[in-house]
Write a protein that holds these residues in place. Structure first.
Motif, mmCIF file in Angstrom:
data_model
loop_
_atom_site.group_PDB
_atom_site.id
_atom_site.type_symbol
_atom_site.label_atom_id
_atom_site.label_comp_id
_atom_site.label_asym_id
_atom_site.label_seq_id
_atom_site.Cartn_x
_atom_site.Cartn_y
_atom_site.Cartn_z
ATOM 1 N N GLU A 106 0.787 -1.343 -0.054
ATOM 2 C CA GLU A 106 -0.013 -0.045 -0.085
ATOM 3 C C GLU A 106 0.780 1.391 -0.050
ATOM 4 O O GLU A 106 0.424 2.520 -0.420
ATOM 5 N N MET A 108 3.750 1.256 -1.443
ATOM 6 C CA MET A 108 4.446 1.305 -2.952
ATOM 7 C C MET A 108 5.845 1.004 -2.383
ATOM 8 O O MET A 108 6.677 1.588 -3.455
ATOM 9 N N SER A 113 4.688 -3.423 -6.657
ATOM 10 C CA SER A 113 3.461 -2.855 -5.619
ATOM 11 C C SER A 113 2.389 -1.973 -6.435
ATOM 12 O O SER A 113 0.996 -2.122 -6.081
ATOM 13 N N THR A 114 2.534 -1.259 -7.307
ATOM 14 C CA THR A 114 2.214 -0.183 -8.155
ATOM 15 C C THR A 114 0.828 -1.138 -9.019
ATOM 16 O O THR A 114 -0.401 -0.977 -8.893
ATOM 17 N N GLU A 115 1.487 -2.180 -9.707
ATOM 18 C CA GLU A 115 0.520 -2.888 -10.499
ATOM 19 C C GLU A 115 -0.376 -3.735 -9.780
ATOM 20 O O GLU A 115 -1.493 -3.866 -10.056
ATOM 21 N N VAL A 117 -1.446 -3.060 -6.568
ATOM 22 C CA VAL A 117 -2.666 -2.505 -5.819
ATOM 23 C C VAL A 117 -3.568 -1.390 -6.762
ATOM 24 O O VAL A 117 -4.572 -1.122 -6.320
ATOM 25 N N SER A 118 -2.901 -1.010 -7.854
ATOM 26 C CA SER A 118 -3.955 -0.385 -8.645
ATOM 27 C C SER A 118 -4.815 -0.980 -9.341
ATOM 28 O O SER A 118 -5.698 -0.237 -10.136
ATOM 29 N N ASP A 119 -4.522 -2.299 -9.551
ATOM 30 C CA ASP A 119 -5.441 -3.140 -10.432
ATOM 31 C C ASP A 119 -6.904 -3.374 -9.474
ATOM 32 O O ASP A 119 -6.729 -3.692 -8.312
ATOM 33 N N ALA A 120 -7.795 -2.867 -10.332
ATOM 34 C CA ALA A 120 -9.244 -2.963 -9.654
ATOM 35 C C ALA A 120 -9.613 -4.125 -8.934
ATOM 36 O O ALA A 120 -10.771 -4.616 -8.284
#
Length: 235
Positions: A106, A108, A113-115, A117-120
C-alpha cells in the motif's frame, strides 16, 4: 565491493521480527529486495521464477474464464501479479497474516506494488489463511477457481507449527471446500517433490502433479529448483 543494506521496514509480529530491506547484490550488480522473519530469510526479488510459476502452472490447470483466485501469502507480490496478468482473472483476493506486508504494498515500497494495488481486481486481506481454510465457507459463497499458496518453506517445514494440519488429507479436504467445481489448488515448496505429500494430495484431488521448476542462481553460479504442486478438485 561493499554491499550496502537499506532497512525499509522493521516490525515485531506474533511469529517473529519482520524486516524488509533493499541491498545491492554483487553477483548481478542490481538492487534486490529481501524479507527476513527473525533469523530466517523468507524471500528475495533475486529469485522470483518459481513464485511466478506458481500462478502460471496453477491457472494453466483451470478451465474456463471469469476466474476468481485466492492467493495465500502476499510476500513481495510476484505470485499475485503473475495471476493478474492472466486475462481470465476477474477477481483476485490475497490473504496475508501480517498487516505489515500488506502495508509495504500500500506504501508502494516494492517493485510490483503499483501494478498490484492499482488493479481494480485486487483485494488485500489481513487474516490467517490457514484459519480461513479450516472454517466452512460462508453460506452462499461461490468457490474459488484457484487457490495458490506460498507461505511455508514446504509441507514439512512450516513457519508456524499451527500450519501443519493443512498438509494432510483432512486439511486438504477442508481447503477443497473453498474451491469451485473442478477448481485448482497449487502450492509452492522449497523442497524437492515429496512422495508422502503426494499421497495426501492424491487422496483429495484429481490429476495431482509435482512440477520441478529450475532457475539460474547467479549467487552460486549454478541452477536451483523449487517444486510446485498442482491438484484439481473432484468437486
Amino acid at each position: 565491493m561493499i554491499t550496502r543494506f537499506e532497512e525499509l521496514d522493521w516490525q515485531p509480529t506474533p511469529i517473529g521480527d519482520l524486516m524488509l530491506r533493499r541491498r545491492t547484490e554483487p553477483a548481478v550488480g542490481q538492487e534486490i529486495y529481501e524479507v527476513k522473519l527473525g533469523d530466517e530469510y523468507l524471500m528475495s526479488s533475486l529469485f522470483t521464477v518459481a513464485e511466478e510459476e506458481l500462478a502460471h502452472l496453477g491457472l494453466a490447470a483451470v478451465e474456463g474464464d471469469e476466474l476468481s483466485v485466492l492467493v495465500g501469502g502476499l510476500g513481495l507480490g510476484y505470485t499475485a501479479v503473475a495471476a493478474l496478468r492472466d486475462e481470465r482473472v476477474r477477481a483476485l483476493t490475497v490473504i496475508d497474516r501480517l498487516g505489515a506486508v500488506i502495508g509495504w504494498h500500500e506504501r508502494m515500497l516494492l517493485p510490483v506494488s503499483t501494478e498490484l494495488v492499482s488493479d481494480a481486481r485486487t483485494t488485500l486481506v489481513e487474516d490467517d489463511f490457514f484459519a480461513v481454510m479450516r472454517a466452512a465457507p460462508a453460506k452462499g459463497q461461490s468457490g474459488y477457481s484457484a487457490i495458490l499458496l506460498d507461505v511455508d518453506h514446504s509441507p514439512r517445514h512450516q513457519l508456524d507449527p499451527t500450519h501443519a494440519d493443512l498438509y494432510d488429507a483432512a486439511g486438504l479436504r477442508a481447503l477443497d471446500r473453498h474451491l469451485a467445481l473442478r477448481g485448482v489448488f497449487a502450492l509452492w515448496s522449497d523442497d524437492p517433490p515429496d512422495d508422502d505429500f503426494m499421497v495426501e494430495m492424491n487422496a483429495v484431488f484429481d490429476e495431482s502433479a509435482a512440477h520441478v521448476v529450475d532457475f539460474d542462481n547467479p549467487v552460486t553460479g549454478g541452477v536451483s529448483s523449487n517444486t510446485i504442486y498442482v491438484g484439481r478438485s473432484r468437486g
